[in-house]
Design a protein around this motif. Structure first.
Motif, short mmCIF file in Angstrom:
data_model
loop_
_atom_site.label_atom_id
_atom_site.label_comp_id
_atom_site.label_asym_id
_atom_site.label_seq_id
_atom_site.Cartn_x
_atom_site.Cartn_y
_atom_site.Cartn_z
N ILE A 65 -17.91 34.85 -13.00
CA ILE A 65 -18.07 35.04 -11.63
C ILE A 65 -18.80 33.70 -10.75
O ILE A 65 -18.35 33.47 -9.91
CB ILE A 65 -18.71 36.45 -11.28
CG1 ILE A 65 -18.18 37.50 -11.73
CG2 ILE A 65 -19.02 36.60 -9.58
CD1 ILE A 65 -18.72 38.85 -11.56
N ALA A 66 -19.44 33.16 -11.55
CA ALA A 66 -20.21 32.09 -10.96
C ALA A 66 -19.12 30.96 -10.88
O ALA A 66 -18.90 30.17 -9.73
CB ALA A 66 -21.24 31.40 -11.77
N ALA A 67 -18.26 30.87 -11.90
CA ALA A 67 -17.22 30.00 -11.80
C ALA A 67 -16.11 30.38 -10.60
O ALA A 67 -15.68 29.44 -10.24
CB ALA A 67 -16.26 30.04 -12.97
N ASP A 68 -15.88 31.55 -10.39
CA ASP A 68 -15.16 31.93 -9.37
C ASP A 68 -15.55 31.52 -8.04
O ASP A 68 -14.95 31.44 -7.18
CB ASP A 68 -15.06 33.60 -9.28
CG ASP A 68 -14.42 34.20 -10.43
OD1 ASP A 68 -13.59 33.51 -11.40
OD2 ASP A 68 -14.53 35.49 -10.57
N VAL A 69 -16.87 31.82 -7.98
CA VAL A 69 -17.51 31.13 -6.66
C VAL A 69 -17.04 29.70 -6.42
O VAL A 69 -16.82 29.29 -5.28
CB VAL A 69 -19.06 31.39 -6.66
CG1 VAL A 69 -19.88 30.81 -5.35
CG2 VAL A 69 -19.42 33.07 -6.33
N LEU A 70 -17.31 28.76 -7.51
CA LEU A 70 -17.07 27.52 -7.38
C LEU A 70 -15.48 27.25 -7.14
O LEU A 70 -15.21 26.31 -6.28
CB LEU A 70 -17.61 26.54 -8.63
CG LEU A 70 -19.09 26.47 -8.62
CD1 LEU A 70 -19.51 25.93 -10.15
CD2 LEU A 70 -19.51 25.53 -7.63
N ARG A 71 -14.77 27.98 -7.63
CA ARG A 71 -13.16 27.68 -7.45
C ARG A 71 -12.82 28.03 -6.17
O ARG A 71 -11.96 27.45 -5.43
CB ARG A 71 -12.59 28.76 -8.74
CG ARG A 71 -10.93 28.58 -8.56
CD ARG A 71 -10.42 29.77 -9.55
NE ARG A 71 -10.86 29.38 -10.89
CZ ARG A 71 -11.81 30.19 -11.48
NH1 ARG A 71 -12.00 31.47 -10.78
NH2 ARG A 71 -12.08 30.33 -12.74
N GLU A 72 -13.57 29.13 -5.71
CA GLU A 72 -13.21 29.70 -4.18
C GLU A 72 -13.58 28.63 -3.31
O GLU A 72 -13.11 28.40 -2.35
CB GLU A 72 -13.84 30.92 -3.98
CG GLU A 72 -12.92 31.94 -4.40
CD GLU A 72 -11.28 31.94 -4.19
OE1 GLU A 72 -11.15 32.11 -2.91
OE2 GLU A 72 -10.61 31.85 -5.08
N ALA A 73 -14.74 28.06 -3.63
CA ALA A 73 -15.37 26.77 -2.81
C ALA A 73 -14.34 25.61 -2.67
O ALA A 73 -14.17 25.18 -1.55
CB ALA A 73 -16.66 26.21 -3.33
N GLY A 74 -13.68 25.40 -3.76
CA GLY A 74 -12.79 24.26 -3.74
C GLY A 74 -11.47 24.85 -2.91
O GLY A 74 -10.70 23.99 -2.19
N ARG A 75 -11.04 26.00 -2.91
CA ARG A 75 -10.08 26.44 -2.26
C ARG A 75 -10.04 26.54 -1.09
O ARG A 75 -9.26 26.25 0.05
CB ARG A 75 -9.45 27.90 -2.87
CG ARG A 75 -8.91 28.00 -4.28
CD ARG A 75 -8.62 29.28 -4.74
NE ARG A 75 -7.87 29.13 -6.01
CZ ARG A 75 -8.13 30.12 -6.83
NH1 ARG A 75 -8.53 31.23 -6.79
NH2 ARG A 75 -7.42 29.77 -8.10
#
Length: 119
Positions: A65-75
């Motif tokens: 989920i931490a990776a999901d937060v970072l992925r969404e930041a890029g999006r």
């Protein structure tokens, strides 16, 4: 219990739909919304739907989920068209670092020059 919604948490209330926010993206694990006190032309918060006090606690307990937060930041940066000129992703941890809501969240900032060190 860690990960569970907290009755006194502003961001848990936003996730539940009890407090309005200008949501710009939502996934199964995250919600992204505009900061009500923007510090740059683009200032979006990306929060996990699970409650952890800060980014370190989130990463230790739920690294996916931490990776999901970072992925969404890029999006968000791509959606806001700030990738080409650069953007910043900030996790404040603790009151001394400026964290005011103790639910892990990333600030996505861009749309103007962002000097280092900040503030």
């Amino acid at each position: 219990m860690a990960g569970e919604p907290q009755a006194d948490c502003l961001f848990c209330k936003i996730i539940a739909g009890n407090i309005p926010a200008t949501v710009v993206r939502e996934t199964d694990t995250t919600v992204a919304f505009r900061d009500i006190n923007p510090q740059a032309p683009t200032h979006v918060l990306v929060i996990p739907k699970v409650h952890y006090a800060d980014a370190a606690a989130l990463a230790a307990a739920e690294p996916g989920i931490a990776a999901d937060v970072l992925r969404e930041a890029g999006r968000i940066a791509a959606d806001e068209k700030i990738v080409e000129h650069g953007y910043r992703v900030v996790f404040n941890t603790g009151a001394g670092a400026g964290q005011t809501v103790f639910h892990a969240h990333a600030h996505v900032l861009g749309g103007r020059g962002l000097q280092w060190p900040p503030g």
